[in-house]
Design an enzyme around this catalytic site. Structure first.
Site, PDB file in Angstrom:
ATOM      1  N   LYS A 105      40.905   4.551  43.622  1.00 36.32           N
ATOM      2  CA  LYS A 105      40.330   5.776  43.652  1.00 36.32           C
ATOM      3  C   LYS A 105      40.128   6.419  42.312  1.00 36.32           C
ATOM      4  CE  LYS A 105      39.909  10.332  45.392  1.00 36.32           C
ATOM      5  NZ  LYS A 105      40.346  11.389  46.447  1.00 36.32           N
TER       6      LYS A 105
ATOM      7  N   HIS B  63      34.094   9.554  56.896  1.00 39.75           N
ATOM      8  CA  HIS B  63      34.404  10.869  56.744  1.00 39.75           C
ATOM      9  C   HIS B  63      33.273  11.648  57.310  1.00 39.75           C
ATOM     10  CE1 HIS B  63      37.574   9.480  54.318  1.00 39.75           C
ATOM     11  NE2 HIS B  63      38.102  10.882  54.055  1.00 39.75           N
TER      12      HIS B  63
ATOM     13  N   ARG C  48      30.770   7.452  44.024  1.00 36.39           N
ATOM     14  CA  ARG C  48      31.993   8.202  44.519  1.00 36.39           C
ATOM     15  C   ARG C  48      31.769   8.324  45.967  1.00 36.39           C
ATOM     16  NH1 ARG C  48      35.908  12.980  42.332  1.00 36.39           N
ATOM     17  NH2 ARG C  48      36.970  13.220  44.208  1.00 36.39           N
TER      18      ARG C  48
ATOM     19  N   LYS D 125      38.709  16.949  43.999  1.00 35.63           N
ATOM     20  CA  LYS D 125      37.834  17.736  44.663  1.00 35.63           C
ATOM     21  C   LYS D 125      38.934  18.557  45.606  1.00 35.63           C
ATOM     22  CE  LYS D 125      34.354  14.460  46.760  1.00 35.63           C
ATOM     23  NZ  LYS D 125      33.883  13.780  47.804  1.00 35.63           N
TER      24      LYS D 125
ATOM     25  N   HIS E 118      34.970  14.226  59.873  1.00 32.63           N
ATOM     26  CA  HIS E 118      34.818  15.501  59.583  1.00 32.63           C
ATOM     27  C   HIS E 118      34.019  16.374  60.796  1.00 32.63           C
ATOM     28  CE1 HIS E 118      35.093  15.367  54.920  1.00 32.63           C
ATOM     29  NE2 HIS E 118      36.166  15.381  55.696  1.00 32.63           N
TER      30      HIS E 118
ATOM     31  N   HIS F 149      43.637  14.779  59.996  1.00 29.36           N
ATOM     32  CA  HIS F 149      42.261  14.536  59.210  1.00 29.36           C
ATOM     33  C   HIS F 149      42.440  12.856  59.363  1.00 29.36           C
ATOM     34  CE1 HIS F 149      39.532  14.135  56.129  1.00 29.36           C
ATOM     35  NE2 HIS F 149      40.341  13.410  55.172  1.00 29.36           N
TER      36      HIS F 149
ATOM     37  N   ASN G 144      33.960   8.207  50.801  1.00 31.83           N
ATOM     38  CA  ASN G 144      33.747   8.914  52.355  1.00 31.83           C
ATOM     39  C   ASN G 144      33.460   7.998  53.321  1.00 31.83           C
ATOM     40  OD1 ASN G 144      33.952  11.664  51.171  1.00 31.83           O
ATOM     41  ND2 ASN G 144      32.221  11.508  50.170  1.00 31.83           N
TER      42      ASN G 144
ATOM     43  N   GLU H 250      43.497   6.359  55.313  1.00 32.92           N
ATOM     44  CA  GLU H 250      42.787   6.305  54.081  1.00 32.92           C
ATOM     45  C   GLU H 250      43.170   4.863  53.162  1.00 32.92           C
ATOM     46  OE1 GLU H 250      40.829   8.555  53.267  1.00 32.92           O
ATOM     47  OE2 GLU H 250      40.960  10.538  54.200  1.00 32.92           O
TER      48      GLU H 250
ATOM     49  N   ARG I 223      38.132  32.107  36.292  1.00 32.17           N
ATOM     50  CA  ARG I 223      37.185  30.971  35.969  1.00 32.17           C
ATOM     51  C   ARG I 223      37.807  29.707  35.844  1.00 32.17           C
ATOM     52  NH1 ARG I 223      34.440  35.268  33.187  1.00 32.17           N
ATOM     53  NH2 ARG I 223      32.922  36.315  34.401  1.00 32.17           N
TER      54      ARG I 223
ATOM     55  N   GLU J  11      30.225  12.878  42.141  1.00 34.51           N
ATOM     56  CA  GLU J  11      29.892  12.239  43.114  1.00 34.51           C
ATOM     57  C   GLU J  11      28.341  12.385  43.065  1.00 34.51           C
ATOM     58  OE1 GLU J  11      32.073  12.846  46.907  1.00 34.51           O
ATOM     59  OE2 GLU J  11      30.067  12.619  47.866  1.00 34.51           O
TER      60      GLU J  11
HETATM   61  P1  NAD Z   1      48.618  18.391  55.814  1.00 35.05           P
HETATM   62  O1  NAD Z   1      48.465  19.141  54.242  1.00 35.05           O
HETATM   63  O2  NAD Z   1      48.291  19.431  56.957  1.00 35.05           O
HETATM   64  O3  NAD Z   1      50.180  18.039  56.107  1.00 35.05           O
HETATM   65  C1  NAD Z   1      50.460  17.604  57.282  1.00 35.05           C
HETATM   66  C2  NAD Z   1      51.870  18.095  58.011  1.00 35.05           C
HETATM   67  O4  NAD Z   1      52.831  17.625  57.621  1.00 35.05           O
HETATM   68  C3  NAD Z   1      51.469  19.573  57.790  1.00 35.05           C
HETATM   69  O5  NAD Z   1      52.329  20.183  58.646  1.00 35.05           O
HETATM   70  C4  NAD Z   1      52.619  19.640  56.454  1.00 35.05           C
HETATM   71  O6  NAD Z   1      53.201  20.915  56.258  1.00 35.05           O
HETATM   72  C5  NAD Z   1      53.743  18.570  56.796  1.00 35.05           C
HETATM   73  N1  NAD Z   1      54.360  18.204  55.615  1.00 35.05           N
HETATM   74  C6  NAD Z   1      53.650  17.841  54.328  1.00 35.05           C
HETATM   75  N2  NAD Z   1      54.559  16.885  53.802  1.00 35.05           N
HETATM   76  C7  NAD Z   1      55.801  16.908  54.375  1.00 35.05           C
HETATM   77  C8  NAD Z   1      57.269  16.294  54.218  1.00 35.05           C
HETATM   78  N3  NAD Z   1      57.369  15.496  53.172  1.00 35.05           N
HETATM   79  N4  NAD Z   1      57.945  16.305  55.257  1.00 35.05           N
HETATM   80  C9  NAD Z   1      57.604  16.887  56.413  1.00 35.05           C
HETATM   81  N5  NAD Z   1      56.497  17.685  56.534  1.00 35.05           N
HETATM   82  C10 NAD Z   1      55.450  17.475  55.838  1.00 35.05           C
HETATM   83  O7  NAD Z   1      47.719  17.207  55.931  1.00 35.05           O
HETATM   84  P2  NAD Z   1      47.525  15.875  55.061  1.00 35.05           P
HETATM   85  O8  NAD Z   1      47.061  14.900  55.939  1.00 35.05           O
HETATM   86  O9  NAD Z   1      48.599  15.666  53.937  1.00 35.05           O
HETATM   87  O10 NAD Z   1      46.127  16.528  54.397  1.00 35.05           O
HETATM   88  C11 NAD Z   1      44.916  16.697  55.079  1.00 35.05           C
HETATM   89  C12 NAD Z   1      44.036  17.472  54.217  1.00 35.05           C
HETATM   90  O11 NAD Z   1      43.509  16.998  52.979  1.00 35.05           O
HETATM   91  C13 NAD Z   1      42.635  17.888  54.967  1.00 35.05           C
HETATM   92  O12 NAD Z   1      42.222  19.250  54.778  1.00 35.05           O
HETATM   93  C14 NAD Z   1      41.844  17.008  54.302  1.00 35.05           C
HETATM   94  O13 NAD Z   1      40.220  17.428  54.204  1.00 35.05           O
HETATM   95  C15 NAD Z   1      42.063  17.044  52.710  1.00 35.05           C
HETATM   96  N6  NAD Z   1      41.612  15.848  52.369  1.00 35.05           N
HETATM   97  C16 NAD Z   1      41.259  16.082  50.796  1.00 35.05           C
HETATM   98  C17 NAD Z   1      40.688  15.073  50.146  1.00 35.05           C
HETATM   99  C18 NAD Z   1      40.281  15.310  48.743  1.00 35.05           C
HETATM  100  O14 NAD Z   1      39.813  14.416  47.855  1.00 35.05           O
HETATM  101  N7  NAD Z   1      40.303  16.646  48.025  1.00 35.05           N
HETATM  102  C19 NAD Z   1      41.004  13.669  50.448  1.00 35.05           C
HETATM  103  C20 NAD Z   1      41.255  13.590  51.842  1.00 35.05           C
HETATM  104  C21 NAD Z   1      41.703  14.687  52.385  1.00 35.05           C
HETATM  105  N1  GLY Z   2      38.328  11.718  49.298  1.00 33.60           N
HETATM  106  C1  GLY Z   2      36.999  11.532  49.032  1.00 33.60           C
HETATM  107  C2  GLY Z   2      36.745  11.778  47.617  1.00 33.60           C
HETATM  108  O1  GLY Z   2      37.811  12.148  46.776  1.00 33.60           O
HETATM  109  O2  GLY Z   2      35.803  11.575  46.814  1.00 33.60           O
END
Ligand code: NAD
Ligand code: GLY
Length: 366
Positions: free
Chosen positions: A224, A245, A238, A140, A249, A262, A242, A182, A118, A234
């Site tokens: 942010k 997005h 907030r 998130k 998405h 992404h 997006n 972003e 939990r 949100e």
């Molecule tokens: P990712 O986590 O897939 O990383 C991109 C690639 O780079 C992967 O292959 C990873 O293993 C590699 N990598 C990471 N760090 C590295 C480094 N320092 N050196 C070499 N390789 C490295 O992608 P991302 O772009 O970081 O994140 C995208 C994800 O984030 C999506 O799933 C998206 O939905 C999510 N997201 C979430 C929020 C939120 O608010 N929670 C906001 C934006 C995006």
């Molecule tokens: N990435 C959108 C949010 O964190 O609200």
């Protein structure tokens, strides 16, 4: 190093941003304070940075869970794997999960932390630009479902974020550029001066100049943090985070997770959002052009890929967390530096905009 605080009362937490944070183990030690830690990473990042993290921790009180790399593994199955590892090692509610990686590792580790017994604490150690400016901040957490991205999740804030931009030394160019989408988003939604700064510093950002990066990450995190502090779950404002997005998405889901990064999908979505804003009489043509030019200068795509027809994109956009009473809602830009959510968008307007923003080869064939 500098620190931005996400102000959430007794759940406030620091985002430490700088160079050499992983090399100096003090900060990690201070953050984790001798607690039992499960470090979650993937098979691409772990060989690069796991040793640096483990070097700061007590081996007797630390375990690791290394998942396969990739957006296609941002699933409930991966969360179950983390939970199984935690249970097998008898981790209790006083443990901490540490997410070492990009947004995928961060989102699914955060979700595992939200649901394990939990809810347990977690720390974000983001290693991509996208994760440092966006996904590691704000609480998130989620995994994907075959029918929609991030459809299973929870709001669960980390207790700290440690963003070391030395990790960009190994980050592939395409991943780095995706993070810049972003960063552009923050200028568009909240800070015209920052948008103008991005226009004049695009070369430095492309070259990963440390001073330019420091400013871009800091300003992104400040914006942010301010938005999240005002509307953590949100209920209103907030949603402007997006921008681009809903469309992005839909592209990610429609093309298959991992086809477009992404950030690339968001870049195309930002162009779509600006086109929509102009159609509504909000942003003017010069602002649309400036946004497309900035995204292209930063090496990002701005046209939708060929395989997805407009009506399929509209169908996919229907699976969006902003949908209310079955109505799609879109974030639009009033002018650069100001955004709002609108629900009054006619399908004919969406079709018109989607017909415009196709890849050049599509245009040639249509
Ligand atoms: P990712 O986590 O897939 O990383 C991109 C690639 O780079 C992967 O292959 C990873 O293993 C590699 N990598 C990471 N760090 C590295 C480094 N320092 N050196 C070499 N390789 C490295 O992608 P991302 O772009 O970081 O994140 C995208 C994800 O984030 C999506 O799933 C998206 O939905 C999510 N997201 C979430 C929020 C939120 O608010 N929670 C906001 C934006 C995006
Ligand atoms: N990435 C959108 C949010 O964190 O609200």
């Amino acid at each position: 190093m500098f620190t931005v605080v996400v102000e959430l009362g007794d759940r406030s937490y620091p985002i430490h941003i700088g160079s050499g944070l992983l090399a100096s183990d003090t900060l990690l030690r201070q953050t984790l304070q001798g607690r039992r830690v499960m470090v979650v990473s993937n098979d691409r990042v772990a060989p690069l940075y796991l040793d640096a993290v483990l070097g700061a921790l007590d081996p007797e009180r630390t375990a690791t869970c290394i998942l396969p790399d990739g957006e296609q593994h941002k699933t409930l199955a991966s969360v179950e794997r983390i939970v199984t590892d935690l249970l097998q090692r008898r981790f209790g509610r006083d443990c901490v999960l540490l997410a070492l990686g990009g947004g995928v590792v961060g989102d699914l580790t955060g979700f595992a932390a939200a649901v394990y017994q939990r809810g347990v604490d977690f720390v974000q150690v983001p290693t991509t630009l996208l994760a440092q400016v966006d996904s590691a901040v704000g609480g998130k957490t989620a995994v994907n479902h075959a029918l929609g991205k991030n459809m299973i999740g929870a709001f669960h804030q980390p207790i700290a974020v440690l963003s070391d931009f030395d990790t960009f030394a190994t980050l592939p160019a395409r991943e780095y550029r995706a993070g810049l989408a972003e960063v552009v988003k923050y200028g568009l939604i909240s800070d015209a001066a920052f948008f103008a700064w991005l226009q004049t510093h695009s070369r430095e950002l492309q070259q990963r100049d440390p001073a330019a990066l420091a400013h871009a990450i800091r300003r992104s995190c400040e914006i942010k943090a301010e938005v999240v502090a005002g509307d953590e779950q949100e209920q209103g404002r907030r949603a402007i985070l997006n921008l681009g997005h809903t469309f992005g998405h839909a592209l990610e889901t429609g093309l298959g997770y991992g086809t477009l990064l992404h950030g690339e999908a968001v870049a195309i979505g930002l162009r779509f959002a600006l086109d929509l804003s102009a159609q509504l009489g909000l942003a003017d043509a010069a602002e649309v052009t400036a946004t497309i030019e900035l995204l292209r200068t930063l090496g990002l795509p701005t046209s939708r890929p060929r395989p997805l027809p407009a009506d399929r994109i509209i169908e996919l956009m229907g699976v969006d967390k902003k949908v209310r009473d079955g109505r799609l809602r879109f974030v639009v830009v009033n002018h650069i530096g100001s955004a709002e959510v609108r629900a009054d968008i006619a399908q004919s307007m969406l079709l018109k905009i989607l017909d415009r923003g196709v890849e050049p080869e599509d245009v040639a064939q249509s």
